[in-house]
Design a protein around this motif. Structure first.
Motif, PDB file in Angstrom:
ATOM      1  N   LYS A 100       1.010  -1.208  -0.274  1.00  0.00           N
ATOM      2  CA  LYS A 100      -0.091  -0.238   0.143  1.00  0.00           C
ATOM      3  C   LYS A 100       0.564   1.197   0.133  1.00  0.00           C
ATOM      4  O   LYS A 100       2.215   1.314   0.221  1.00  0.00           O
ATOM      5  N   ALA A 101      -0.417   2.421  -0.079  1.00  0.00           N
ATOM      6  CA  ALA A 101       0.866   4.279   0.232  1.00  0.00           C
ATOM      7  C   ALA A 101      -0.019   5.030  -0.377  1.00  0.00           C
ATOM      8  O   ALA A 101      -1.144   4.789  -0.303  1.00  0.00           O
ATOM      9  N   LEU A 102       0.733   5.812   0.051  1.00  0.00           N
ATOM     10  CA  LEU A 102       0.007   7.137   1.072  1.00  0.00           C
ATOM     11  C   LEU A 102       0.308   8.180   0.921  1.00  0.00           C
ATOM     12  O   LEU A 102       1.687   8.331   0.970  1.00  0.00           O
ATOM     13  N   THR A 103       0.027   8.998   0.265  1.00  0.00           N
ATOM     14  CA  THR A 103       0.888  10.671   0.121  1.00  0.00           C
ATOM     15  C   THR A 103       1.336  11.026   1.523  1.00  0.00           C
ATOM     16  O   THR A 103       0.351  11.016   2.344  1.00  0.00           O
ATOM     17  N   LEU A 104       2.218  12.098   1.665  1.00  0.00           N
ATOM     18  CA  LEU A 104       2.246  12.555   2.935  1.00  0.00           C
ATOM     19  C   LEU A 104       1.321  13.322   3.158  1.00  0.00           C
ATOM     20  O   LEU A 104       0.396  13.735   4.565  1.00  0.00           O
ATOM     21  N   ARG A 105       1.234  14.444   2.835  1.00  0.00           N
ATOM     22  CA  ARG A 105      -0.593  15.141   2.040  1.00  0.00           C
ATOM     23  C   ARG A 105      -2.031  14.333   2.850  1.00  0.00           C
ATOM     24  O   ARG A 105      -2.707  14.878   3.659  1.00  0.00           O
ATOM     25  N   ARG A 116      -9.905   7.736  12.989  1.00  0.00           N
ATOM     26  CA  ARG A 116     -11.070   7.160  13.519  1.00  0.00           C
ATOM     27  C   ARG A 116     -10.673   5.211  13.418  1.00  0.00           C
ATOM     28  O   ARG A 116     -11.135   4.380  14.050  1.00  0.00           O
ATOM     29  N   GLY A 117      -8.822   5.245  13.279  1.00  0.00           N
ATOM     30  CA  GLY A 117      -9.057   3.244  13.668  1.00  0.00           C
ATOM     31  C   GLY A 117      -8.439   2.533  12.337  1.00  0.00           C
ATOM     32  O   GLY A 117      -8.347   1.433  12.490  1.00  0.00           O
ATOM     33  N   LEU A 118      -8.672   3.114  11.771  1.00  0.00           N
ATOM     34  CA  LEU A 118      -9.660   2.042  10.508  1.00  0.00           C
ATOM     35  C   LEU A 118      -8.147   2.273   9.752  1.00  0.00           C
ATOM     36  O   LEU A 118      -7.948   3.700   9.491  1.00  0.00           O
ATOM     37  N   PRO A 119      -8.051   0.668   8.823  1.00  0.00           N
ATOM     38  CA  PRO A 119      -7.018   0.923   8.187  1.00  0.00           C
ATOM     39  C   PRO A 119      -7.221   1.721   6.391  1.00  0.00           C
ATOM     40  O   PRO A 119      -8.427   1.338   6.322  1.00  0.00           O
ATOM     41  N   ASP A 120      -6.025   2.031   6.229  1.00  0.00           N
ATOM     42  CA  ASP A 120      -6.524   2.987   4.843  1.00  0.00           C
ATOM     43  C   ASP A 120      -5.171   3.024   3.938  1.00  0.00           C
ATOM     44  O   ASP A 120      -4.036   2.606   4.648  1.00  0.00           O
ATOM     45  N   GLY A 121      -5.358   2.571   2.646  1.00  0.00           N
ATOM     46  CA  GLY A 121      -3.845   3.250   2.061  1.00  0.00           C
ATOM     47  C   GLY A 121      -4.265   2.391   0.349  1.00  0.00           C
ATOM     48  O   GLY A 121      -5.428   2.345   0.087  1.00  0.00           O
ATOM     49  N   HIS A 122      -3.648   3.236  -0.683  1.00  0.00           N
ATOM     50  CA  HIS A 122      -3.879   2.918  -1.965  1.00  0.00           C
ATOM     51  C   HIS A 122      -2.971   1.057  -1.946  1.00  0.00           C
ATOM     52  O   HIS A 122      -2.050   1.576  -1.779  1.00  0.00           O
ATOM     53  N   GLU A 123      -3.972   0.295  -2.524  1.00  0.00           N
ATOM     54  CA  GLU A 123      -3.539  -1.055  -2.153  1.00  0.00           C
ATOM     55  C   GLU A 123      -3.547  -1.357  -3.774  1.00  0.00           C
ATOM     56  O   GLU A 123      -4.162  -1.198  -4.668  1.00  0.00           O
ATOM     57  N   SER A 124      -2.139  -2.229  -4.304  1.00  0.00           N
ATOM     58  CA  SER A 124      -2.177  -3.766  -4.740  1.00  0.00           C
ATOM     59  C   SER A 124      -1.158  -4.372  -4.708  1.00  0.00           C
ATOM     60  O   SER A 124      -1.235  -5.135  -3.504  1.00  0.00           O
ATOM     61  N   ARG A 125      -2.044  -5.706  -5.782  1.00  0.00           N
ATOM     62  CA  ARG A 125      -1.733  -7.378  -5.432  1.00  0.00           C
ATOM     63  C   ARG A 125      -1.344  -7.587  -6.721  1.00  0.00           C
ATOM     64  O   ARG A 125      -1.987  -7.342  -7.644  1.00  0.00           O
TER      65      ARG A 125
END
Length: 366
Positions: free
Chosen positions: A290-295, A357-366
């Motif tokens: 997964k990936a996330l921008t710092l923004r 809110r404690g939920l997982p997140d992120g741009h994902e790939s497989r």
């Protein structure tokens, strides 16, 4: 976090004589940025001052750099702590290998915190010119050296380029060389393929060719896949922090300013968007990436009370510029569970950033 300012012509000529010196200077920039963020109250780190020459005389960085440094540190700290926490739940002390570690203080912060007992090994790899200076700083600082353990259990090696202690190892190398030529002798007696292992790449792969960085990751994949016959095979995880998406006008300014310092971001070329970043790991058959921008992390993953706290530290006028910068830096993380499919139902697959809110997140790939 800001695109570096162009250097005077005389300094440009000097730097072109040693391209690696320019790359090593980026670590000094990051260390000074962290020191500034600590002095301003964004971060807590009692060790960074021991790794920055004349730290008491260093001037503070602009608020934009302080905020960017905070978001970077928050993100990586969160992921590392989550990794160790899962290792604790699995009753498997973990290993961390920091590649291109520079002046990082993470080992000392872990070793003096609640997770020390769950850290088996911490290895740092970098240019010999970097490791010799860090080894010297460690030996000169009582605060740094005491954390390593009794003096009789701490030793220098390779003429002062390397340092070894029961948990911490500082190792000199050029990561651009074929991994099969350098890593077995460096890490073979230090890391175990049976232990959960986390790789840290903080602004290092972006300075390497895509082929060299791919070979580096693949070496670790192969090393852990070879442990599949072990009764207790390990899990491999990785975190990458670096620039990406430099094809737009702002990215071109960043690249041009760095070129003026004789620094090339050849490793960023294959990643034009945040959606492409997970491919760094999925092409090596990682189970999850997964990936996330710092923004995105600043806006969605840092709790509001913490955002309010850091907002009160300094007046930040350049919000639009901050967002532009944070949009060109990202955290990518991934887990390779292929050697250990029986672990796919436990916490490793849930490892990652969590929203406020404690939920997982992120741009994902497989």
């Amino acid at each position: 976090m800001l695109p570096p300012s162009p250097q005077p012509i005389s300094r440009r000529v000097e730097r072109t004589q040693d391209a690696d010196a320019a790359i090593r200077q980026t670590d000094s920039d990051a260390a000074l940025a962290r020191l500034s963020a600590v002095k301003k109250g964004y971060l807590t780190d009692s060790f960074i001052g021991h790794l920055v020459p004349r730290s008491q005389l260093q001037l503070p960085r602009p608020p934009l750099i302080n905020v960017g440094t905070y978001v970077r540190s928050y993100s990586i700290d969160h992921l590392v702590e989550e990794w160790i926490s899962i290792s604790k739940q699995e009753h498997k002390p973990c290993q961390i290998v920091s590649l291109g570690a520079g002046s990082d203080t993470r080992f000392w912060r872990i070793a003096t915190g609640p997770y020390n007992d769950y850290l088996r090994v911490y290895a740092e790899l970098d240019f010999p010119e970097v490791t010799v200076k860090k080894a010297m700083s460690i030996r000169k600082s009582k605060q740094l050296s005491t954390v390593l353990g009794p003096p009789e259990n701490v030793s220098l090696a390779q003429g002062g380029l390397a340092l070894h202690s029961p948990k911490y190892h500082l190792l000199p190398c050029d990561l651009r060389k074929p991994p099969s030529e350098i890593l077995p002798s460096l890490l073979g007696d230090i890391i175990s393929p049976s232990s959960p292992t986390l790789l840290l790449f903080e602004c290092v792969l972006v300075y390497m060719s895509p082929e060299a960085s791919s070979n580096l990751i693949q070496w670790f994949v192969d090393y852990f896949q070879s442990s599949a016959v072990s009764p207790n095979p390990g899990v491999l995880g990785a975190i990458v922090y670096e620039m990406f998406g430099l094809q737009d006008s702002f990215g071109q300014v960043m690249m041009n300013n760095l070129r003026s310092r004789n620094v090339s971001l050849i490793g960023a070329l294959p990643y034009p968007s945040v959606q492409t970043l997970p491919e760094r790991f999925t092409r090596h058959n990682f189970t999850m990436s997964k990936a996330l921008t710092l923004r995105e992390i600043r806006e969605k993953f840092i709790p509001k009370p913490e955002l309010a706290r850091i907002s009160a530290l300094e007046m930040l006028d350049e919000v639009e510029e901050l967002n532009l910068v944070l949009d060109h830096y990202a955290i990518t993380w991934g887990v390779d569970l292929d050697p250990t499919p029986e672990l796919s139902s436990v916490g490793w697959t849930q490892w990652g950033m969590r929203t406020a809110r404690g939920l997982p997140d992120g741009h994902e790939s497989r």
